[in-house]
Structure formats: structure tokens, C-alpha cells
Write an enzyme that holds these catalytic residues in place. Structure first.
Site, PDB file in Angstrom:
ATOM      1  N   ASP A  70       0.860  -1.178   0.000  1.00  0.00           N
ATOM      2  CA  ASP A  70       0.000   0.000   0.000  1.00  0.00           C
ATOM      3  C   ASP A  70       0.902   1.237   0.000  1.00  0.00           C
ATOM      4  O   ASP A  70       2.113   1.149   0.234  1.00  0.00           O
ATOM      5  CB  ASP A  70      -0.951  -0.023   1.206  1.00  0.00           C
ATOM      6  CG  ASP A  70      -2.166   0.870   0.991  1.00  0.00           C
ATOM      7  OD1 ASP A  70      -2.143   1.674   0.040  1.00  0.00           O
ATOM      8  OD2 ASP A  70      -3.133   0.765   1.766  1.00  0.00           O
ATOM      9  N   GLU A 128     -10.120   7.379   4.771  1.00  0.00           N
ATOM     10  CA  GLU A 128      -9.035   6.841   5.604  1.00  0.00           C
ATOM     11  C   GLU A 128      -8.978   7.533   6.975  1.00  0.00           C
ATOM     12  O   GLU A 128     -10.000   7.844   7.564  1.00  0.00           O
ATOM     13  CB  GLU A 128      -7.706   6.922   4.836  1.00  0.00           C
ATOM     14  CG  GLU A 128      -7.780   6.095   3.530  1.00  0.00           C
ATOM     15  CD  GLU A 128      -6.431   5.920   2.857  1.00  0.00           C
ATOM     16  OE1 GLU A 128      -5.481   5.518   3.511  1.00  0.00           O
ATOM     17  OE2 GLU A 128      -6.356   6.162   1.638  1.00  0.00           O
TER      18      GLU A 128
HETATM   19  C1  BGC Z   1      -5.160   3.062   0.494  1.00  0.00           C
HETATM   20  C2  BGC Z   1      -5.478   1.978  -0.491  1.00  0.00           C
HETATM   21  C3  BGC Z   1      -5.400   2.508  -1.896  1.00  0.00           C
HETATM   22  C4  BGC Z   1      -4.067   3.177  -2.139  1.00  0.00           C
HETATM   23  C5  BGC Z   1      -3.918   3.762  -3.514  1.00  0.00           C
HETATM   24  C6  BGC Z   1      -3.919   3.819   0.148  1.00  0.00           C
HETATM   25  O1  BGC Z   1      -3.779   4.940   0.956  1.00  0.00           O
HETATM   26  O2  BGC Z   1      -5.025   2.491   1.784  1.00  0.00           O
HETATM   27  O3  BGC Z   1      -6.752   1.445  -0.223  1.00  0.00           O
HETATM   28  O4  BGC Z   1      -5.629   1.476  -2.808  1.00  0.00           O
HETATM   29  O5  BGC Z   1      -3.882   4.210  -1.199  1.00  0.00           O
HETATM   30  O6  BGC Z   1      -4.663   4.913  -3.664  1.00  0.00           O
HETATM   31  C1  BGC Z   2      -3.441   9.630  -2.507  1.00  0.00           C
HETATM   32  C2  BGC Z   2      -4.263   8.442  -2.179  1.00  0.00           C
HETATM   33  C3  BGC Z   2      -3.570   7.702  -1.114  1.00  0.00           C
HETATM   34  C4  BGC Z   2      -3.223   8.589   0.068  1.00  0.00           C
HETATM   35  C5  BGC Z   2      -2.432   7.843   1.099  1.00  0.00           C
HETATM   36  C6  BGC Z   2      -3.172  10.445  -1.267  1.00  0.00           C
HETATM   37  O1  BGC Z   2      -2.388  11.567  -1.560  1.00  0.00           O
HETATM   38  O2  BGC Z   2      -4.108  10.402  -3.438  1.00  0.00           O
HETATM   39  O3  BGC Z   2      -4.426   7.629  -3.297  1.00  0.00           O
HETATM   40  O4  BGC Z   2      -4.420   6.672  -0.707  1.00  0.00           O
HETATM   41  O5  BGC Z   2      -2.515   9.695  -0.318  1.00  0.00           O
HETATM   42  O6  BGC Z   2      -2.087   8.619   2.183  1.00  0.00           O
END
Ligand code: BGC
Ligand code: BGC
Length: 616
Positions: free
Chosen positions: A296, A497
Site C-alpha cells: 500500500d 481513511e
Molecule cells: C489506500 C489503499 C489505496 C491506495 C492507492 C492507500 O492509501 O489504503 O486502499 O488502494 O492508497 O490509492
Molecule cells: C493519494 C491516495 C492515497 C493517500 C495515502 C493520497 O495523496 O491520493 O491515493 O491513498 O494519499 O495517504
């Protein structure tokens, strides 16, 4: 904490996708001619804005992703065809035979977690929590197939979905990405989503054409952290880890899911990204997973001794492809050095590359076609196609859970009656859509980012009119003519998140507006219906008292008209659709009831798992 380890707790899984000896031979041949640099490049995933086409060629990059709110153009509303053009450019760069390189097509992955949600104009389905309330695997399989078509329309062959998290504490900001607190329900619906996204071996287009590669995420225990702390620690025995958080992996592996994403969380203090036992001994060796594990977003950075640009531990633990969105070049260089030094063995590197190539072969990447040559590529009409919008609207209808209807104000027989709709949420598509919608957090958007969508108010207005009544919309609750009934719409504002984590309480708060409105209408003697949009069940005891009817609408997505389909009766006063949604999460009875799950002996929820009223 030391825990007994026993891999036999986990079942040996038979995948729907058997190993193909022909493909294995082709992989052998490729591996035999790839340089060390080419192999390391395959294990790297970069963000589309942090890498140039020249770098894709030069570093033999295996994969790119567009993060939440990232588009090939600067602006979300950029030209649709820029997606396919970008996919072609990445592909061309990856197969460029410059200097005798081995031509290996690049794999683009995207978060299509409730429809193709980064794309302006795409049909957005209810978030997983709403799909959980439908308890309808056939519906979810259809949504998976529809989502795959939309992703293919942009030239992309890989979706980072489904999330098979079992959210056990509503404080978690990702609760809405979870189908249910019930592991068996998550397993059933997760399997259906994989079958929809990838197809099944019985389908002529399994993994190719109008289907995509799916991802079961986040392995494992993401929904079980203490206090619902995003990326926190899941503290429990191995037997409980399997029973509570493992079933969704059994079912999706059986369905043949080709990729698994490692999770940000820890298990008993150890981060999953560095967890050799769970990633390799359990997932790969015991359960037989032969696709690849993707990391991830900078998940490696959290491993003790690692940095954002270097981490042998994650590769050694079993991560095959590292999501190193920005610092991919440092990661590439350090990994190459680790292999040369022997901190990462060549055998481990070969295994990682073998797995990545296996998935690329299975998904038809080596068939010599540019992304634009796939049947749906560039077909913009797929995004908001009537078939998809109807499907999403049906999902909205089926996801609604009726918690209270006493005295029975629903369904609203609107003929000759005046219906007031209250609350600015009633016309906010961003609130309906929630996080992971056009942007990562789903914020800083207005309805213009969702062309073709319908909001709750417009759906209600149309249904009331069709039944021969009159509807009035009032964001603040004032009215010109005394209504016969009022529908008050409110909810959580978008988040994703950790930004959605709650620590204080699980009480719904919106500055008191919705509660004050309900109370005022109640005092005026007007029957009220409360419609709440939220990413989780929340304590709403006072709202429940002030409203005659209460509907949990979750995060319905772009087809808000589905709410009116159930709430507003036909011209004869008969319901057009009944409530069939049932809670897939226990509903808290107190603001401090955190957590509450079915089977807790010392907690009684306000409404139990499985609850939901229907029309008499
Ligand atoms: C998330 C994932 C996601 C990834 C890509 C991460 O922060 O936990 O679910 O697929 O970002 O965007
Ligand atoms: C991205 C997301 C990712 C996240 C993780 C963002 O800046 O756009 O895809 O899941 O950061 O912290």
C-alpha cells in the site's frame, strides 16, 4: 506479545484459476533473459505524475497507479480520452525495445472502489457499507462487472477493489469501505465483487476485454484495530484473526483474485508490510495464493529500519510489488543494491517477478494490444450508461434501511399533498458520494463534478409530482405553505481513511442543525422523515425521538433518485418499492458505545445486525 503460530488454522484454498503450464514456460523464458535491472523494475509501482515516459522505459517499471484524485490531466474535468492516451503512452514506453530490452507491458492500477470513482461522469455505486445492507451477491456481481467496464473504458486493466475489511469499530474512518461487521457476509459479498470485476473462468472474457484484475485488500486485520485507529494495531490470537478477518481472503482467493494488497495495520505490534509469516507462510504457502502481493501507499516506510526509499524487509516478507508512488526511483536503486549485496536474494526477486508476470499473462497483457485496442477503450458512454445508472439506482433502493416508522408516515402518499424537503444535504452529490469520489477525500467538490447524477431532492420532487402532489425544497427548513409531511436530509460530510477516524464518541454531530430542524417541525405538528447519509452507524438517539420515520441511506453515490423510489408511493398511495435493506452493522445505543458488535455479551445495540423494517 508472543503468539503461538499455527498455519493450519488457515485453509488450503483451491483457486478458480489453476496454474497454466504454458504460461509458466513463457515466464521461465522471460526470466532467463531479463537482467537484474529489468527484474527490479518490474517490482516497482510509481504514481503517474511522478514518472516520465522515458523513466518508464529506462527503469523497466512494472506498474503505475493513479492515486485518489489523480488524473492524466491536471484538472479532474480534463478530456476523457486523455485516460486512454495516457494508457497507450505508458504501454508504448514499457514495450519500447530500446537497447535490447525485454518488452514487458506495464500494468496500470486504480482505486475503482465504488464504480470508477476518480472519473468525472462515472456512475458511482453505494459504498460497500450500503452494498452490505443489500445482502445481495447477484447485485454486487453486476456492480463489479459494470465497474470493470468503466475501468476498461479508460484503458486500465486493474482495480484496487474489493476491500474485504471487517470493520469492528465504527470509529474507524474506513468503516464505509467494509461490507459488514459480520465476516461471513464480507466473504460472500467480497467473492461476488471479485467474480464481477474479473469474471469467472466460465466467462469468455475472464480477466480480459471487459473485465479487470481485482485486489483483495488490505491483508489483514485492517478493520480490527484497537479503537478503530486507521493503520493501528489489531491485537488478537491467530485463531481470531482468521475467524474475524480471514474469511474474505478465503472466498476471494477461491474466486481467483489475482492480487492482494498488504495492509498498513499491525498484528500484535508487527506491521503487515513486514510480516513474513502472514504474507508468505500463511497467504502464499499455506493458502496457495499464486498471484502477487502489492504494497500500500508507502506502507514500507512504517517498517522499523526502513525509509520511504529503501526497504529490503518488505520484499523479504513477501510484498512482490512495492507502491512507492513518489520515491520510486530511490526504491528502485536501493532494491537493486540490496539484491547485489544479497540482502534480498535473487530467488526472492525471481519469485516476485514470476508472480507479477503470471498475472500479466493471465490478464492478456502480452497479447500485443495497446490499451486503446481493447473493445471498450475510449467508449465514454460506458461511464454514465443508462444500464449502469439503473443498476446503481437499484442498489440504492436495496441499501436503504428503515429503522423507525411510527406512526407510519412512510411510504408517502403524495397525491394532493405538499411535501417539504429540508436540509442542504438533499441536493449535495458530494455528500451522497462520500470519500473516494473524484478526489481522495471527496472534498472541495460541487455537483458540477458529477454530471448526470441525481440528488435526493430532485428524485423526491419528480416522484411527488408523478404521484400528483407538490414538493418544496428548503435548505434551512422555512416553508411558504404548511407541508403535510417533511423529509429532513442530513449526514456526514465526506472523508477518507484516517481523516475520518473518530476518537471522542460515535454520536452524530452536524452543529445541531438537523436535530433543531426536526424538533421545530415536530413542535409545529408536522410529520417528519429523517434521512441520514453516513459512512457508518452513529448514535442518533435524539434524532430518532424527534422523527416519526428514520432511514439510514449510507453513502448512496450518484443515483440519489433511488431514495424517492422507496419513500414516495405511487399515485394510488401504494409503495413502488419496499425496504429490503438490513443492517450489516450493529447500531450503537449510546454515544460511548464503541465498539458494539453482534455477539458482544455485555453490549446491547439500539438496533441489532440484520435489523430493518419493511412496509406492512
Ligand atoms: C489506500 C489503499 C489505496 C491506495 C492507492 C492507500 O492509501 O489504503 O486502499 O488502494 O492508497 O490509492
Ligand atoms: C493519494 C491516495 C492515497 C493517500 C495515502 C493520497 O495523496 O491520493 O491515493 O491513498 O494519499 O495517504
Amino acid at each position: 506479545m508472543t503468539v503461538e503460530r499455527d498455519p493450519t488454522i488457515w485453509p488450503v484454498v483451491e483457486s478458480a484459476v489453476p496454474k497454466d503450464p504454458e504460461i509458466e514456460k513463457k515466464i521461465d523464458a522471460l526470466l532467463a533473459k531479463m537482467t537484474l535491472e529489468e527484474k527490479v523494475g518490474q517490482t516497482i509501482q510509481a504514481e503517474i505524475h511522478s514518472i516520465s515516459l522515458e523513466e518508464i522505459t529506462k527503469y523497466h517499471i512494472g506498474s503505475v497507479l493513479n492515486g485518489g484524485g489523480s488524473y492524466p490531466t491536471k484538472d479532474a474535468k480534463g478530456a476523457f480520452l486523455s485516460w486512454v492516451a495516457a494508457a497507450n503512452a505508458f504501454y508504448d514506453a514499457s514495450v519500447d525495445p530500446k537497447n535490447g530490452r525485454t518488452a514487458i507491458p506495464i500494468l496500470w492500477g486504480t482505486d475503482a472502489v465504488h464504480g470508477h470513482n476518480n472519473i468525472v461522469g462515472a456512475t458511482l455505486y453505494p459504498h460497500n457499507i450500503g452494498l452490505g445492507a443489500t445482502n445481495d451477491p447477484d447485485l454486487i456481481r453486476e456492480i463489479g462487472a459494470a465497474t470493470a467496464r468503466a475501468v476498461r473504458a479508460t484503458g486500465i486493466p486493474w482495480a484496487f477493489a474489493p476491500t474485504v475489511a471487517v470493520a469492528r469499530d465504527e470509529r474507524w474512518g474506513r468503516t464505509y469501505e467494509s461490507y459488514s461487521e459480520d465476516p461471513a457476509l464480507v466473504a460472500r459479498l467480497g467473492r461476488a465483487m471479485v467474480e464481477g470485476l474479473q469474471g469467472t473462468p466460465a466467462d469468455a472474457t475472464f480477466l480480459v476485454a471487459d473485465r479487470v484484475i481485482a485486489t483483495a485488500k488490505h491483508f489483514i486485520g485492517d478493520g480490527g484495530t484497537l479503537g478503530g485507529d486507521d493503520q493501528g494495531d489489531t491485537v488478537m490470537s491467530e485463531a481470531d484473526l482468521f475467524k474475524l478477518h480471514g474469511l474474505g481472503y478465503v472466498s476471494t482467493l477461491e474466486a481467483g483474485v489475482q492480487t492482494v494488497m498488504a495492509s498498513f495495520n499491525s498484528w500484535n505490534g508487527d506491521k503487515l508490510h513486514g510480516h513474513r509469516y502472514l504474507l508468505t507462510d500463511v497467504l502464499k504457502n499455506r493458502m496457495g495464493f499464486d498471484g502477487f502481493v502489492v504494497g500500500d501507499w508507502n506502507g514500507h516506510e512504517q517498517i522499523p529500519g526502513c525509509t520511504v526509499g529503501s526497504c529490503a524487509q518488505v520484499i523479504n516478507a513477501g510484498v512482490d510489488m512495492v507502491m512507492a508512488p513518489i520515491n520510486w526511483k530511490d526504491f528502485y536503486r536501493s532494491t537493486l543494491a540490496h539484491v547485489k549485496k544479497g540482502t534480498i536474494s535473487e530467488a526472492r526477486l525471481d519469485d516476485a517477478v514470476r508472480r507479477i508476470l503470471r498475472v500479466k499473462f493471465r490478464a492478456g497483457l502480452f497479447e500485443g494490444k495497446r490499451p486503446s485496442e481493447h473493445p471498450l477503450a475510449g467508449v465514454e458512454a460506458v461511464l454514465g450508461h443508462a444500464v449502469h445508472r439503473d443498476l446503481a439506482r437499484r442498489a440504492v433502493r436495496q441499501s436503504l434501511v428503515l429503522l423507525k416508522n411510527e406512526p407510519a408516515v412512510l411510504p408517502i402518499a403524495a397525491h394532493d399533498r405538499h411535501v417539504l424537503v429540508v436540509g442542504s444535504a438533499a441536493e449535495s452529490i458530494p455528500m451522497q458520494a462520500g470519500g473516494w469520489s473524484v478526489t481522495w477525500q471527496g472534498r472541495d467538490l460541487d455537483n458540477s463534478y458529477f454530471p448526470g447524477a441525481t440528488n435526493l431532492w430532485s428524485g423526491i420532487e419528480a416522484a411527488v409530482k408523478a404521484a400528483g402532489g407538490k414538493a418544496e425544497y428548503s435548505p434551512k427548513g422555512s416553508y411558504k405553505k404548511r407541508p403535510d409531511v417533511a423529509i429532513v436530509v442530513f449526514g456526514e460530510t465526506p472523508y477518507a481513511e484516517f481523516e475520518g477516524d473518530r476518537t471522542d464518541s460515535i454520536a452524530f454531530k452536524d452543529g445541531g442543525d438537523s436535530l433543531a430542524l426536526l424538533k421545530k417541525l415536530q413542535a409545529d405538528g408536522i410529520p417528519t422523515v429523517a434521512v441520514m447519509m453516513s459512512g457508518r452507524p452513529m448514535w442518533v438517539g435524539d434524532h430518532l425521538k424527534a422523527a416519526d420515520a428514520f432511514v439510514a441511506a449510507w453513502l448512496p453515490g450518484t443515483e440519489g433518485g433511488g431514495v424517492a423510489d422507496v419513500l414516495i408511493a405511487d399515485e394510488n398511495g401504494a409503495p413502488r418499492f419496499d425496504f429490503t435493506g438490513r443492517l450489516s452493522f450493529s447500531w450503537p445505543a449510546r454515544p460511548d458505545q464503541m465498539p458494539v458488535n453482534a455477539g458482544d455479551l455485555d453490549e446491547t445495540p439500539a438496533y441489532p445486525l440484520g435489523f430493518g423494517l419493511s412496509y406492512p
